[in-house]
Design a protein around this motif. Structure first.
Motif, PDB file in Angstrom:
ATOM      1  N   LYS A  38      58.951  36.609  36.600  1.00 28.31           N
ATOM      2  CA  LYS A  38      58.007  35.683  35.976  1.00 28.31           C
ATOM      3  C   LYS A  38      56.580  35.987  36.418  1.00 28.31           C
ATOM      4  CE  LYS A  38      57.170  30.732  35.322  1.00 28.31           C
ATOM      5  NZ  LYS A  38      57.626  29.357  35.655  1.00 28.31           N
ATOM      6  N   ILE A  39      56.411  36.233  37.725  1.00 35.12           N
ATOM      7  CA  ILE A  39      55.073  36.548  38.252  1.00 35.12           C
ATOM      8  C   ILE A  39      54.565  37.860  37.664  1.00 35.12           C
ATOM      9  CG2 ILE A  39      53.791  37.169  40.341  1.00 35.12           C
ATOM     10  CD1 ILE A  39      55.595  35.232  41.898  1.00 35.12           C
ATOM     11  N   GLN A  40      55.438  38.860  37.606  1.00 33.82           N
ATOM     12  CA  GLN A  40      55.025  40.162  37.074  1.00 33.82           C
ATOM     13  C   GLN A  40      54.633  40.054  35.604  1.00 33.82           C
ATOM     14  OE1 GLN A  40      57.948  43.349  37.404  1.00 33.82           O
ATOM     15  NE2 GLN A  40      56.295  44.819  37.734  1.00 33.82           N
ATOM     16  N   ASP A  41      55.405  39.339  34.829  1.00 36.72           N
ATOM     17  CA  ASP A  41      55.073  39.144  33.410  1.00 36.72           C
ATOM     18  C   ASP A  41      53.754  38.395  33.262  1.00 36.72           C
ATOM     19  OD1 ASP A  41      57.374  40.426  32.653  1.00 36.72           O
ATOM     20  OD2 ASP A  41      58.518  38.593  32.276  1.00 36.72           O
ATOM     21  N   GLU A  42      53.553  37.403  34.111  1.00 38.62           N
ATOM     22  CA  GLU A  42      52.351  36.574  33.997  1.00 38.62           C
ATOM     23  C   GLU A  42      51.094  37.347  34.357  1.00 38.62           C
ATOM     24  OE1 GLU A  42      50.148  32.861  33.502  1.00 38.62           O
ATOM     25  OE2 GLU A  42      51.769  33.987  32.584  1.00 38.62           O
ATOM     26  N   VAL A  43      51.131  38.109  35.444  1.00 38.77           N
ATOM     27  CA  VAL A  43      49.929  38.845  35.844  1.00 38.77           C
ATOM     28  C   VAL A  43      49.621  39.941  34.830  1.00 38.77           C
ATOM     29  CG1 VAL A  43      51.074  40.565  37.334  1.00 38.77           C
ATOM     30  CG2 VAL A  43      48.715  39.861  37.819  1.00 38.77           C
ATOM     31  N   HIS A  44      50.666  40.535  34.246  1.00 41.56           N
ATOM     32  CA  HIS A  44      50.455  41.555  33.219  1.00 41.56           C
ATOM     33  C   HIS A  44      49.869  40.923  31.954  1.00 41.56           C
ATOM     34  CE1 HIS A  44      50.976  45.332  31.171  1.00 41.56           C
ATOM     35  NE2 HIS A  44      51.686  44.755  30.227  1.00 41.56           N
ATOM     36  N   ARG A  45      50.423  39.787  31.554  1.00 41.10           N
ATOM     37  CA  ARG A  45      49.903  39.081  30.367  1.00 41.10           C
ATOM     38  C   ARG A  45      48.440  38.711  30.547  1.00 41.10           C
ATOM     39  NH1 ARG A  45      48.057  34.508  29.149  1.00 41.10           N
ATOM     40  NH2 ARG A  45      48.408  33.710  31.250  1.00 41.10           N
ATOM     41  N   PHE A  46      48.105  38.203  31.738  1.00 42.20           N
ATOM     42  CA  PHE A  46      46.737  37.757  32.003  1.00 42.20           C
ATOM     43  C   PHE A  46      45.765  38.940  31.967  1.00 42.20           C
ATOM     44  CE2 PHE A  46      43.539  35.777  35.009  1.00 42.20           C
ATOM     45  CZ  PHE A  46      43.141  34.794  34.120  1.00 42.20           C
ATOM     46  N   ALA A  47      46.183  40.082  32.524  1.00 41.50           N
ATOM     47  CA  ALA A  47      45.332  41.275  32.519  1.00 41.50           C
ATOM     48  C   ALA A  47      45.139  41.802  31.099  1.00 41.50           C
ATOM     49  CB  ALA A  47      45.940  42.354  33.411  1.00 41.50           C
ATOM     50  N   ILE A  48      46.252  41.894  30.355  1.00 44.82           N
ATOM     51  CA  ILE A  48      46.194  42.429  28.993  1.00 44.82           C
ATOM     52  C   ILE A  48      45.321  41.544  28.096  1.00 44.82           C
ATOM     53  CG2 ILE A  48      47.574  42.743  26.897  1.00 44.82           C
ATOM     54  CD1 ILE A  48      47.809  45.064  28.773  1.00 44.82           C
ATOM     55  N   THR A  49      45.456  40.232  28.236  1.00 46.31           N
ATOM     56  CA  THR A  49      44.676  39.305  27.412  1.00 46.31           C
ATOM     57  C   THR A  49      43.184  39.516  27.627  1.00 46.31           C
ATOM     58  OG1 THR A  49      46.443  37.658  27.525  1.00 46.31           O
ATOM     59  CG2 THR A  49      44.274  36.878  26.869  1.00 46.31           C
ATOM     60  N   TYR A  50      42.801  39.641  28.889  1.00 45.61           N
ATOM     61  CA  TYR A  50      41.388  39.842  29.205  1.00 45.61           C
ATOM     62  C   TYR A  50      40.918  41.196  28.679  1.00 45.61           C
ATOM     63  CZ  TYR A  50      37.107  39.967  32.035  1.00 45.61           C
ATOM     64  OH  TYR A  50      35.803  40.040  32.456  1.00 45.61           O
ATOM     65  N   HIS A  51      41.751  42.218  28.874  1.00 47.92           N
ATOM     66  CA  HIS A  51      41.373  43.550  28.424  1.00 47.92           C
ATOM     67  C   HIS A  51      41.196  43.581  26.908  1.00 47.92           C
ATOM     68  CE1 HIS A  51      41.956  47.791  27.270  1.00 47.92           C
ATOM     69  NE2 HIS A  51      41.261  48.014  28.355  1.00 47.92           N
ATOM     70  N   LYS A  52      42.085  42.912  26.184  1.00 51.04           N
ATOM     71  CA  LYS A  52      41.980  42.880  24.721  1.00 51.04           C
ATOM     72  C   LYS A  52      40.702  42.196  24.278  1.00 51.04           C
ATOM     73  CE  LYS A  52      46.842  43.177  23.350  1.00 51.04           C
ATOM     74  NZ  LYS A  52      48.000  42.448  22.788  1.00 51.04           N
ATOM     75  N   THR A  53      40.318  41.146  25.007  1.00 51.75           N
ATOM     76  CA  THR A  53      39.086  40.433  24.663  1.00 51.75           C
ATOM     77  C   THR A  53      37.884  41.359  24.770  1.00 51.75           C
ATOM     78  OG1 THR A  53      40.005  38.353  25.491  1.00 51.75           O
ATOM     79  CG2 THR A  53      37.623  38.464  25.246  1.00 51.75           C
ATOM     80  N   LEU A  54      37.809  42.098  25.890  1.00 51.64           N
ATOM     81  CA  LEU A  54      36.697  43.033  26.070  1.00 51.64           C
ATOM     82  C   LEU A  54      36.786  44.189  25.077  1.00 51.64           C
ATOM     83  CD1 LEU A  54      36.541  43.264  29.974  1.00 51.64           C
ATOM     84  CD2 LEU A  54      35.128  41.879  28.456  1.00 51.64           C
TER      85      LEU A  54
END
Length: 621
Positions: A540-556
């Motif tokens: 769960k932690i691994q999925d969450e930290v990956h999701r959070f990173a990807i979301t930010y990266h997509k925004t930029l």
């Protein structure tokens, strides 16, 4: 230096709002009073007579300021708005402000529309609601659309010369723009909708039954069947709403239940004599607060953020400043509002029903809290034993890096406390010092910035004797998880060693299918049992930290990546860039395309296709 005694002497005997601050100049309490001088002075006299929570607050007050208002009602409104904005530590505050949906009929238009909205504005439209259940709103709008296919577009039908839209052709609009319906016929449908939304289902059903009978007598059985279906849909809608009053009353019923330091505020919404929904708020830290104060605070904060004020608010106990609050709500609604405690009859019974629901909800809420606590203790102890840690890792921070070909690298930090995500503590980092696809270097930059900032915050707070106050970075985790294997763990450890920080570090390892496999710790890889709670938490932690990173990266990336990659390719101008993105949909698919596939794009030729292909191949090396 702020001298409290001197400032107390200067307080005016006028209505207003007072704002208490601590050493860090953070707002810790906001209140209102008819006389600022009398009320604020009370806090600093006979402190032993105060409740424990008030005593604790007064010890933290290092300065205060105030805002004078013309009336008590103005002070009440300002207090509610400031509490919502600043969320002071010692105020009882509702954690979630909800804008409930309404159904709006734009009766000012020549051909009105029916819309869903979350805001009430003074535009002469008719508003119905609020509706607690969004599904109920959508279902109602669906039924209205089926029964009364009014226009959905916002065209100016007086000047419009365009052809009818798709809704007309698929029979979801009667086409007033195409003279498919007269104005009188259209307004007759609008009147029927107003009857429906106003709770007059029976009148509308009777009218439809008359039309069904008339159609059947004329042997127009197809039209009669449509009326029959409409009647059935309306009856189904009526059955979902429980009639609790023979009047068309708009009322809110409020009660509370208490247990230890928690209070459940339960509110039932009655519109047009029908119970349309309920809502509950669980307030923490209310053990030393009187029931009347809790109820008063709830009423003020709840209705300060509510677009709709009912005519009558029924409570299970009298509230403070009753006349003042009634004046404020009356002013907000535009006509008389009463707040009262019913002593007998149907209203008293319904308040008691609300109280029973509050008790039941609080019991279930505490059972859920206890269950979550048991889960937390089990899973964190399992993790402690697995890694042979010195203490239970109550706070876990996880880090991940995201980039494509080293462009716009970003780092993410997620926090789990007691096995649950703490969203307010999540942080994002733009990589500043590392160029290219260097995940190790990027990870080191993120960890260095996070813990350097934390050390500085800790030192600043300790100097002011406030080491127990939580800053943005001053609370350190019991365990750090890096997304990756031994290399990432080693990179993180180097940073912590350099800063003199001693925190266990583990890496979250994935299998060939990019799914969580296990963790690497102290030089060894531990494959986790997929049935274990520890595995589920790590995944769960691994999925969450990956999701959070990807979301930010997509925004930029959405903002700037196009300019940063495609614009670097010789021969790719604005038009070709647009065609490439239109054809492939993303940079990633352009990267994977063959020369022949690139040639197929409008505006491309073999030479340019080769250039694009070679550009991405070089970046992969």
């Amino acid at each position: 230096m702020f001298d409290i005694k001197e400032q107390l002497k200067k307080l005016p005997e006028k209505p207003g709002v007072y704002i208490m601050k601590d050493e860090m100049e953070d707002i810790i309490y906001i209140g209102k009073s008819k006389s600022l001088k009398k009320r604020v002075s009370q806090y600093f006299r006979s402190q032993k007579s105060h409740l424990p929570k008030v005593q604790a607050m007064v010890k933290c007050i290092k300065e205060f300021e105030y805002i004078i208002t013309d009336t008590e009602v103005e002070a009440l409104i300002l207090e509610a708005n400031l509490i919502k904005k600043h969320k002071p530590r010692y105020n009882i505050a509702l954690k979630d402000d909800k804008n409930y949906p309404y159904i709006k009929v734009t009766i000012k238009d020549k051909y009105p529309r029916v819309l869903k909205t979350r805001k009430i504005i003074k535009d002469n439209a008719k508003y119905f609601g609020p509706y607690i259940n969004v599904d109920a709103v959508n279902k109602t709008l669906q039924i209205i659309e089926e029964l009364f296919p009014l226009r959905k577009c916002n065209r100016n039908l007086e000047t419009n010369k365009d052809r009818p839209c798709l809704n007309y052709h698929i029979k979801k609009c009667l086409g007033p723009c195409n003279k498919g319906i007269t104005h009188n016929e259209y307004m007759e449908l609008v009147d029927q909708i107003l009857l429906l939304l106003g709770g007059k289902h029976d009148i509308l059903v009777n009218k439809l039954e008359e039309k069904m009978l008339e159609a059947s007598q004329q042997l127009d059985f197809e039209r009669a069947a449509k009326y029959r279906d409409s009647i059935g849909a309306l009856n189904n809608l009526m059955e979902r709403q429980k009639i609790i009053s023979t009047s068309d009353a708009n009322q809110d019923y409020i009660s509370m239940a208490r247990s230890n330091d928690r209070t459940c505020m339960m509110i039932f919404f009655v519109r047009n004599g029908k119970l349309i929904g309920r809502e509950q708020h669980v307030l923490e830290g209310t053990e030393d607060v009187e029931r009347k104060e809790i109820l008063t605070t709830f009423v003020k904060q709840f209705y300060s953020g509510s677009a709709f004020i009912p005519k009558e608010i029924l409570v299970d106990e009298g509230i403070e400043d009753e006349e003042l609050i009634e004046s404020w709500l009356t002013q907000k609604r535009g006509n008389k509002v009463t707040v009262k405690m019913p002593l007998k009859g149907e209203k008293k019974k319904l308040v008691e029903l609300v109280h029973k629901n509050a008790v039941e909800y609080l019991v279930k809420f505490e059972q859920k809290i206890n269950s979550e606590r048991d889960y937390s203790e089990t899973v964190l102890n399992e993790l402690k034993e697995l890694l042979s840690l010195d203490k239970v890792p109550k706070r876990i921070e996880a880090y991940d890096i995201s980039n494509i070909y080293g462009v716009f690298s970003v780092g993410s930090m997620v926090v789990f406390e007691n096995g649950k995500p703490l969203n307010s503590a999540y942080r994002r980092f733009k990589i500043r010092t590392i160029e290219g696809p260097n995940d190790y270097g990027s990870m080191q930059e993120v960890l260095f910035r996070r813990f350097k900032r934390g050390i500085e915050e800790k030192e600043a707070l300790e100097k002011q004797g406030m080491s127990d106050i939580e800053g943005k970075f001053s609370f350190f985790p019991d365990l750090i998880l890096a997304d990756g294997g031994k290399g990432q763990v080693s990179a993180v450890k180097d940073v912590l060693t350099a800063l003199g920080v001693n925190i266990p570090v583990a890496g979250m390892v994935k299998d060939d299918k990019h799914r969580t496999k296990g963790i690497t710790f102290e030089g060894r890889e531990i494959v986790l049992d997929k049935r274990s709670l520890g595995f589920r938490l790590i995944a769960k932690i691994q999925d969450e930290v990956h999701r959070f990173a990807i979301t930010y990266h997509k925004t930029l990336r959405d903002k700037s990546l196009i300019q940063s990659v495609l614009d670097d390719i010789t021969g790719i101008g604005k038009k070709r860039k647009s065609e490439l993105l239109k054809h492939f949909g993303s940079i990633e698919r352009i990267r994977k395309a063959s020369i022949d596939e690139l040639k197929d794009v409008e505006g491309m030729n073999e030479k340019i296709a080769n250039t694009v292909y070679e550009f991405f191949k070089k970046r992969e090396k």
